[in-house]
Design an enzyme around this catalytic site. Sequence first.
Site, PDB file in Angstrom:
ATOM      1  N   THR A   1      -4.596   6.906   0.602  1.00 34.14           N
ATOM      2  CA  THR A   1      -5.804   6.527   0.848  1.00 34.14           C
ATOM      3  C   THR A   1      -6.082   6.431   2.359  1.00 34.14           C
ATOM      4  O   THR A   1      -6.731   6.218   3.429  1.00 34.14           O
ATOM      5  CB  THR A   1      -7.227   6.491   0.549  1.00 34.14           C
TER       6      THR A   1
ATOM      7  N   GLY B   1      -0.164  -9.112 -13.679  1.00 24.95           N
ATOM      8  CA  GLY B   1       1.434  -9.537 -14.024  1.00 24.95           C
ATOM      9  C   GLY B   1       1.635 -10.394 -12.995  1.00 24.95           C
ATOM     10  O   GLY B   1       2.022 -11.661 -12.947  1.00 24.95           O
TER      11      GLY B   1
ATOM     12  N   ASP C   1       0.595  -1.181  -0.159  1.00 24.16           N
ATOM     13  CA  ASP C   1      -0.352   0.168  -0.198  1.00 24.16           C
ATOM     14  C   ASP C   1       0.988   0.953  -0.268  1.00 24.16           C
ATOM     15  O   ASP C   1       1.197   1.463   1.000  1.00 24.16           O
ATOM     16  CB  ASP C   1      -0.804   0.130   1.428  1.00 24.16           C
TER      17      ASP C   1
ATOM     18  N   LYS D   1      -5.211   5.329 -12.687  1.00 25.22           N
ATOM     19  CA  LYS D   1      -3.869   4.702 -12.926  1.00 25.22           C
ATOM     20  C   LYS D   1      -4.104   3.078 -12.197  1.00 25.22           C
ATOM     21  O   LYS D   1      -3.248   1.936 -13.031  1.00 25.22           O
ATOM     22  CB  LYS D   1      -2.191   5.290 -12.461  1.00 25.22           C
TER      23      LYS D   1
ATOM     24  N   TYR E   1     -13.448   6.237 -11.861  1.00 26.92           N
ATOM     25  CA  TYR E   1     -13.408   4.864 -11.257  1.00 26.92           C
ATOM     26  C   TYR E   1     -14.357   4.098 -11.518  1.00 26.92           C
ATOM     27  O   TYR E   1     -13.859   3.204 -11.991  1.00 26.92           O
ATOM     28  CB  TYR E   1     -14.073   5.535  -9.704  1.00 26.92           C
TER      29      TYR E   1
ATOM     30  N   ASP F   1       3.906   1.932  -4.291  1.00 24.01           N
ATOM     31  CA  ASP F   1       2.519   2.114  -5.073  1.00 24.01           C
ATOM     32  C   ASP F   1       2.461   1.199  -6.372  1.00 24.01           C
ATOM     33  O   ASP F   1       3.842   1.156  -7.181  1.00 24.01           O
ATOM     34  CB  ASP F   1       3.096   3.093  -6.435  1.00 24.01           C
TER      35      ASP F   1
ATOM     36  N   TYR G   1      -6.910 -11.731 -19.024  1.00 25.46           N
ATOM     37  CA  TYR G   1      -6.342 -12.583 -18.043  1.00 25.46           C
ATOM     38  C   TYR G   1      -6.464 -13.904 -17.752  1.00 25.46           C
ATOM     39  O   TYR G   1      -5.666 -14.932 -18.335  1.00 25.46           O
ATOM     40  CB  TYR G   1      -5.362 -12.385 -16.834  1.00 25.46           C
TER      41      TYR G   1
ATOM     42  N   LYS H   1       0.308 -14.169 -12.444  1.00 29.24           N
ATOM     43  CA  LYS H   1       0.150 -14.553 -14.203  1.00 29.24           C
ATOM     44  C   LYS H   1       1.781 -14.917 -13.640  1.00 29.24           C
ATOM     45  O   LYS H   1       1.933 -16.844 -13.289  1.00 29.24           O
ATOM     46  CB  LYS H   1       0.456 -14.031 -15.145  1.00 29.24           C
TER      47      LYS H   1
HETATM   48  P1  NAD Z   1      -9.791   2.899   1.125  1.00 32.24           P
HETATM   49  O1  NAD Z   1      -9.298   3.746   0.714  1.00 32.24           O
HETATM   50  O2  NAD Z   1     -10.118   2.434   2.577  1.00 32.24           O
HETATM   51  O3  NAD Z   1      -8.544   1.855   0.926  1.00 32.24           O
HETATM   52  C1  NAD Z   1      -7.845   1.806  -0.686  1.00 32.24           C
HETATM   53  C2  NAD Z   1      -6.219   1.796  -0.373  1.00 32.24           C
HETATM   54  O4  NAD Z   1      -5.237   1.207  -1.019  1.00 32.24           O
HETATM   55  C3  NAD Z   1      -5.334   2.765   1.247  1.00 32.24           C
HETATM   56  O5  NAD Z   1      -5.099   1.823   1.772  1.00 32.24           O
HETATM   57  C4  NAD Z   1      -4.665   3.332  -0.204  1.00 32.24           C
HETATM   58  O6  NAD Z   1      -3.795   3.872   0.566  1.00 32.24           O
HETATM   59  C5  NAD Z   1      -4.223   2.029  -1.579  1.00 32.24           C
HETATM   60  N1  NAD Z   1      -3.525   2.424  -2.755  1.00 32.24           N
HETATM   61  C6  NAD Z   1      -4.475   3.380  -3.980  1.00 32.24           C
HETATM   62  N2  NAD Z   1      -3.885   3.694  -4.751  1.00 32.24           N
HETATM   63  C7  NAD Z   1      -2.358   3.282  -4.228  1.00 32.24           C
HETATM   64  C8  NAD Z   1      -1.691   2.604  -5.155  1.00 32.24           C
HETATM   65  N3  NAD Z   1      -1.600   3.398  -6.173  1.00 32.24           N
HETATM   66  N4  NAD Z   1      -0.930   1.761  -5.006  1.00 32.24           N
HETATM   67  C9  NAD Z   1      -0.765   1.441  -3.510  1.00 32.24           C
HETATM   68  N5  NAD Z   1      -1.945   1.804  -2.390  1.00 32.24           N
HETATM   69  C10 NAD Z   1      -2.798   1.871  -3.263  1.00 32.24           C
HETATM   70  O7  NAD Z   1     -11.216   1.583   0.391  1.00 32.24           O
HETATM   71  P2  NAD Z   1     -12.044   0.991   0.177  1.00 32.24           P
HETATM   72  O8  NAD Z   1     -12.884   1.088   1.056  1.00 32.24           O
HETATM   73  O9  NAD Z   1     -10.682   0.084   1.648  1.00 32.24           O
HETATM   74  O10 NAD Z   1     -11.748   0.406  -0.077  1.00 32.24           O
HETATM   75  C11 NAD Z   1     -10.750  -0.488  -1.304  1.00 32.24           C
HETATM   76  C12 NAD Z   1     -11.939  -1.717  -2.848  1.00 32.24           C
HETATM   77  O11 NAD Z   1     -12.775  -2.160  -2.025  1.00 32.24           O
HETATM   78  C13 NAD Z   1     -11.145  -0.339  -3.791  1.00 32.24           C
HETATM   79  O12 NAD Z   1     -10.498  -1.038  -5.147  1.00 32.24           O
HETATM   80  C14 NAD Z   1     -12.462   0.501  -3.595  1.00 32.24           C
HETATM   81  O13 NAD Z   1     -12.825   0.587  -4.913  1.00 32.24           O
HETATM   82  C15 NAD Z   1     -13.289  -1.230  -3.746  1.00 32.24           C
HETATM   83  N6  NAD Z   1     -14.059  -0.970  -3.115  1.00 32.24           N
HETATM   84  C16 NAD Z   1     -14.854  -0.447  -1.608  1.00 32.24           C
HETATM   85  C17 NAD Z   1     -16.433  -0.059  -1.330  1.00 32.24           C
HETATM   86  C18 NAD Z   1     -16.527  -0.429   0.204  1.00 32.24           C
HETATM   87  O14 NAD Z   1     -18.147   0.259   0.328  1.00 32.24           O
HETATM   88  N7  NAD Z   1     -15.731  -0.055   1.152  1.00 32.24           N
HETATM   89  C19 NAD Z   1     -17.356  -0.690  -2.452  1.00 32.24           C
HETATM   90  C20 NAD Z   1     -16.880  -0.830  -4.160  1.00 32.24           C
HETATM   91  C21 NAD Z   1     -16.204  -1.498  -4.272  1.00 32.24           C
END
Ligand code: NAD
Length: 314
Positions: free
Chosen positions: A34, A101, A30, A90, A144, A55, A158, A104
């Site tokens: 966020t 990747g 992570d 991104k 998004y 990242d 994939y 895989k």
């Molecule tokens: P969150 O923001 O708490 O967690 C997302 C995490 O991804 C964060 O810790 C952030 O630092 C990390 N992150 C973002 N970009 C990154 C990158 N480039 N490299 C490494 N880490 C990165 O959000 P969440 O609610 O825990 O959501 C988690 C996943 O579930 C997401 O993919 C979101 O789209 C999906 N999702 C969540 C919900 C919900 O209701 N919570 C609903 C639909 C989908």
Amino acid sequence: MTVVTGGAGFLGSHLVDRLLKEGHEVLAVDNLLTGNERNLDHLRGEKRFRFLRHDVTKFIAVEGPVDYVFHFASPASPIDYLELPIQTLKVGSLGTHNALGLAKAKGATFLLASTSECYGDPLVHPQKEDYWGNVNPIGPRGVYDEAKRFAEAMTMAYHRFHKVNTKIVRIFNTYGPRMRLRDGRVVPAFVGQALRGEPMTIFGDGKQTRSFCFVSDLIDGIYRLSQSDFHEPVNIGNPTELTILEFAERIRHLTGSQSKIVKNPLPVDDPKQRKPDITRAREILGWEPKVLLEDGLRETIQWFQNHLDTPVQK
Ligand code: NAD
Ligand code: UDP
């Protein structure tokens, strides 16, 4: 080793807990865009857990065997992804490509955290997995929605082309402890406002609907999906549907708050109704949510109460 991208986030950190309970060794990757390392503080000293600040839009290097890759990295709150449009695109595209990747290269099972936003502002209700959605690609939420739709397409490619064992979960609104108090999503927004005695901000007329799933139910559905041999998307969410106005009133009642309810402008392209059809999850995973909204909300309110930065106003 099991890799969880986004492992310091709300859902990722709960998933890490579940995986450790199931006996996995876990690496959370992570960049804390966020998320917050505090969500993983309780795992300090746990020998089967490691954290890598990285990242995932950049190449993900992991030494040794990997059995599972859970790709959860992405801003998830509408406020976050409106403020981070390029990062959101991104991580959904380049980040998903890198995570696939990795799966895989290691022969690992891959699970994508997708979203009900793939259905956009849906014209079919409730939403079934075979509905293709109604998404505005160039609206502010498009960063998004389209990133996640691309991520699903990439995952299926994939699977079909490289024969990776992939899964896709379409997550509907989920709530619970460890959500960021100020992430802008409706649960932390309303609970925080109610506990502080501030006005509760309804966007639009409050007649739009959502269906809220407690985090433990969601994680259980995701874990079951990871163990299944199903490759098409599966909705995981709670089908109990409420208007946002009803939801605000429910939270006001449960917190015992005197907050007023006020109306603010509706964000562009805010979906008017959302409710999962969970027939597929029931049939394939034997899964359905167990936690009643009132019980989940009580636990969440209690957690926010312990994490509020200002005292509760009576
Ligand atoms: P969150 O923001 O708490 O967690 C997302 C995490 O991804 C964060 O810790 C952030 O630092 C990390 N992150 C973002 N970009 C990154 C990158 N480039 N490299 C490494 N880490 C990165 O959000 P969440 O609610 O825990 O959501 C988690 C996943 O579930 C997401 O993919 C979101 O789209 C999906 N999702 C969540 C919900 C919900 O209701 N919570 C609903 C639909 C989908
Ligand atoms: N919402 C609201 N007040 C707030 C925050 C959100 O009325 O302070 C509404 C928002 O317009 C949407 C619903 O609550 O209709 C759920 O919003 P959230 O940001 O949690 O996620 P979404 O389901 O839109 O992705």
